[in-house]
Design a protein around this motif. Structure first.
Motif: not given
Length: 303
Positions: A241, A124, A151
């Motif tokens: 992500h 991430e 995300w």
């Protein structure tokens, strides 16, 4: 015979938040790692360039060069803590989620020294969209204590094996709709003022005893409401992500198994389903590349 409840892991921990320290400032990152040597230097270099003040790394049994790579990039901005354990409640046998335990420890013991703390993973990246640092991207929020970041999931990008040149340059296609609700794919991380956090999970926190959060525009919601499309925002700070990267790395991800006690077959099916959902409809996203180019332009102008 243990009950079904006793087998369910403990994934939420409550604690008394730390007191704010005089002159606290900056952005601290919290990371739990195990054998991430292939990409960890890029992760560390990116976030140092993005203004991370300090990185607290919880070592969940690394046996490769992950920690030396982090030390080389981060130097004195790094604290490593041993965290190779699997704990359970003695009365019920319920596993205590080791990642949540690390996050609670970091916030309670270190969070008082920083304005912001983010608990993220090695896949991430926190990407400023308009500014030159994470802190600057959040500066307009005043004393807001929790910022939810959805995300933005990147898949394999047609790579069979890890390509040369790193993650950011080679993975530029992501799921078109971060709020699609595709099973298992839509999720969040939060950037928080740890002095206001009263409970923590992997993907959310409670603030002052309440299940509330804000988006990066400064709009408030309860935790259930953050999944609503009207709450979505990545105007100032985007969470990339890189869910799988190459097919070879996807296979390795599946082989490692879950970080909880989940059957191997169930884990593999879930991961493959998530990848299919991510790759079903993709768009190009160059936010991370654009951020690095912006930094390079600014640095050149200063010379």
């Amino acid at each position: 015979m243990p009950s079904l409840f006793s087998r369910k892991p403990i994934t939420k921990l409550a604690f008394r938040p730390p007191a704010p320290e005089p002159g606290r400032d900056g952005v601290a990152l919290v990371l739990i790692v195990r054998n991430e040597e292939r990409h960890i230097a890029e992760w560390a270099s990116f976030h140092r360039a993005a203004g991370a003040t300090h990185v607290f790394v919880y070592d969940n049994g690394c046996t490769d060069t992950t920690l030396p790579c982090l030390r080389e990039v981060l130097g004195d901005c790094l604290t490593v803590l041993p965290w190779n354990q699997r704990l359970a409640d003695a009365s019920t046998g319920r596993e205590i989620h080791n990642q949540v335990l690390a996050y609670a420890h970091a916030m309670r013991n270190f969070g008082g020294a920083f304005r912001w703390m983010a608990c993220i993973d090695a896949d991430e990246f926190l990407v400023p969209k308009r500014t030159e640092s994470i802190g600057a991207a959040l500066s307009h929020l005043g004393d807001i204590p929790s910022v939810t970041l959805p995300w933005h999931n990147f898949g394999r990008n047609a790579h069979r094996v890890p390509p040369e040149g790193g993650v950011i340059a080679n993975y530029t296609r992501r799921a078109a709709d971060p709020m699609s609700g595709a099973r298992g794919v839509t999720n969040f991380k939060t950037v928080v003022d740890a002095t206001r956090v009263s409970a923590v999970r992997v993907h959310s926190v409670d603030i002052d005893g309440k299940a509330v959060t804000w988006n990066d525009r400064g709009e408030r919601s309860d935790l259930k409401g953050r999944s609503a499309r009207r709450f979505y925002s990545a105007e100032h700070l985007q969470l990339n992500h890189y869910y799988t990267r190459s097919e070879a790395e996807l296979a390795a991800k599946i082989a490692r198994g879950s970080n909880q006690r989940v059957a191997a077959e169930r884990h593999a099916a879930r991961v493959r389903r998530n990848v299919a959902n991510i790759e079903a409809a993709e768009i190009e996203d160059r936010a991370a590349i654009d951020f690095l180019a912006r930094l390079e332009t600014t640095d050149s102008a200063r010379l």
